[in-house]
Design a protein around this motif. Sequence first.
Motif, short mmCIF file in Angstrom:
data_model
loop_
_atom_site.label_atom_id
_atom_site.label_comp_id
_atom_site.label_asym_id
_atom_site.label_seq_id
_atom_site.Cartn_x
_atom_site.Cartn_y
_atom_site.Cartn_z
N GLY A 130 8.52 1.00 -2.77
CA GLY A 130 8.20 1.38 -1.40
C GLY A 130 6.95 2.21 -1.25
O GLY A 130 6.65 2.69 -0.17
N THR A 131 6.17 2.39 -2.33
CA THR A 131 4.95 3.17 -2.23
C THR A 131 3.99 2.55 -1.23
O THR A 131 3.30 3.25 -0.48
CB THR A 131 4.26 3.27 -3.60
OG1 THR A 131 5.19 3.76 -4.55
CG2 THR A 131 3.06 4.20 -3.55
N TYR A 132 3.92 1.22 -1.19
CA TYR A 132 3.01 0.54 -0.27
C TYR A 132 3.37 0.88 1.17
O TYR A 132 2.49 1.18 1.98
CB TYR A 132 3.09 -0.97 -0.50
CG TYR A 132 2.15 -1.76 0.38
CD1 TYR A 132 0.84 -2.01 -0.01
CD2 TYR A 132 2.57 -2.27 1.61
CE1 TYR A 132 -0.02 -2.74 0.80
CE2 TYR A 132 1.72 -2.99 2.42
CZ TYR A 132 0.43 -3.24 2.01
OH TYR A 132 -0.43 -3.94 2.81
N GLU A 133 4.65 0.84 1.49
CA GLU A 133 5.08 1.14 2.86
C GLU A 133 4.74 2.58 3.26
O GLU A 133 4.55 2.87 4.44
CB GLU A 133 6.58 0.89 3.01
CG GLU A 133 6.96 -0.59 3.10
CD GLU A 133 6.86 -1.32 1.76
OE1 GLU A 133 6.85 -2.55 1.75
OE2 GLU A 133 6.80 -0.64 0.71
N GLU A 134 4.66 3.48 2.27
CA GLU A 134 4.29 4.87 2.56
C GLU A 134 2.84 4.99 3.03
O GLU A 134 2.45 5.99 3.63
CB GLU A 134 4.46 5.72 1.30
CG GLU A 134 5.90 5.92 0.86
CD GLU A 134 6.65 6.85 1.80
OE1 GLU A 134 6.02 7.79 2.32
OE2 GLU A 134 7.84 6.63 2.00
N GLU A 135 2.01 3.96 2.77
CA GLU A 135 0.59 4.02 3.09
C GLU A 135 0.28 3.65 4.53
O GLU A 135 -0.86 3.79 4.97
CB GLU A 135 -0.20 3.09 2.15
CG GLU A 135 -0.14 3.50 0.68
CD GLU A 135 -0.77 4.87 0.44
OE1 GLU A 135 -1.83 5.15 1.04
OE2 GLU A 135 -0.19 5.66 -0.32
N TYR A 136 1.26 3.14 5.28
CA TYR A 136 1.02 2.81 6.68
C TYR A 136 0.66 4.07 7.45
O TYR A 136 1.34 5.09 7.35
CB TYR A 136 2.24 2.15 7.31
CG TYR A 136 2.36 0.68 7.00
CD1 TYR A 136 1.66 -0.26 7.76
CD2 TYR A 136 3.14 0.23 5.94
CE1 TYR A 136 1.76 -1.61 7.48
CE2 TYR A 136 3.24 -1.12 5.65
CZ TYR A 136 2.54 -2.03 6.43
OH TYR A 136 2.64 -3.37 6.14
N SER A 137 -0.43 3.98 8.22
CA SER A 137 -0.90 5.15 8.96
C SER A 137 -1.52 4.70 10.27
O SER A 137 -2.19 3.66 10.33
CB SER A 137 -1.92 5.93 8.13
OG SER A 137 -2.50 6.97 8.89
N CYS A 138 -1.32 5.50 11.30
CA CYS A 138 -1.94 5.22 12.61
C CYS A 138 -3.27 5.93 12.76
O CYS A 138 -3.88 5.86 13.84
CB CYS A 138 -0.99 5.64 13.73
SG CYS A 138 0.51 4.64 13.82
N TRP A 139 -3.70 6.61 11.72
CA TRP A 139 -5.01 7.29 11.80
C TRP A 139 -5.82 7.01 10.54
O TRP A 139 -5.33 7.21 9.45
CB TRP A 139 -4.85 8.79 11.97
CG TRP A 139 -6.17 9.44 12.23
CD1 TRP A 139 -6.98 10.08 11.32
CD2 TRP A 139 -6.87 9.48 13.47
NE1 TRP A 139 -8.14 10.50 11.92
CE2 TRP A 139 -8.10 10.14 13.24
CE3 TRP A 139 -6.59 8.99 14.74
CZ2 TRP A 139 -9.04 10.33 14.26
CZ3 TRP A 139 -7.52 9.19 15.74
CH2 TRP A 139 -8.72 9.87 15.49
#
Length: 370
Positions: A130-139
């Motif tokens: 799940g490391t990839y999913e942690e990279e989602y960012s709105c900024w």
Amino acid sequence: MPSGRETTVSIPLTPTRSDLYWRRIFTKYDRDHDGRISYVELKDIIESREYDHDLPDNVVEKIMALADRDNSGYLDFAEFVDMMKHPDLKAVFGHFVARYVHSIIPHRDPIDTIDRWTGFHAVSSADGDGTYEEEYSCWPPAICMIIISIAEIVLFCYDAAQGKTDATGPIAQLFIYNPHKRQEAWRFLTYMLVHVGVVHLLVNLLVQLFLGVPLEMVHRWWRVILVYLAGVAAGSLATSLTDPKVYLAGASGGVYALIAAHIATIIMNWAEMEFAIIQLLVFLLLASVDVGTAVYDRYWRHLQQNIGYVAHLAGAVAGLLVGIGVLRNLEKRKWEKRLWWAAVVLYFSLMIAGVLANIFWTSHFETTST
């Protein structure tokens, strides 16, 4: 405890991985989100174990005194990590950390291993962590594909105001890929701004927003626009060589590049993704259905369609190769480095060959000259 042990935390994984492991625990019990663990929050950690909920308060006080090196009454993040790894406290925290880490971040190798943090045995999982999913960012905000979509809408509406929605308006005539005007090189890219009808426009808008915005949230706008434009350029170059009389309009080359880019990032970040195999199968299914439909319509139903399937295929190939080359790879492995070089070399070889063929293979285009 020697001073070197107090100022240095030995971490056998990469800094990113260690921060991920310990930050999740630290953040969970930092109830007031002030960046520190108080006495009450420390007691919550200790009593959160699935056994022995009746530790006396004086034990908690002793743990706090041992871990709180600056006597501030709180544990900052560095003190917290030292406490969790302190050999004298493993009896208290070892089981908790092993249970928490393996419930939130399962390991990849499907074998029975000794946990690197706690020394306890743990059966690991084949799922991604799940490391990839942690990279989602709105900024920064993911607005690149939104801007492109707005531009396509505005230009289409301008021609529609002239009563032209079938790629015959003034904007369409300026930007469409026209085989009779191949010397106007901008057309190899700007045809993506031209659409034949409202349905054609809406389908491309929905797909490129649905696929492009999530990519931007992880990989940032400039990587995604490189993939998108690579697919657009590859689509027009390939179409001009295989179907030298065909006009080309629409963003399908870029859209298929985005589809393939998702496949590329799944390949390069397989171990860091949750449910990577499901995501890969979904994108492969989408591509297979489209290709299968095209083959069926052309060779079984014998339908004549004005759809640039070569542009779709070339866009997908470019998206896969450029995606491997430019999209973020969270943890680089040796085989991924070799794959990166292979993708970069193959992409530039194909693009250079396509450009040179369009420039110098004049006999191939004589029948389309004005």
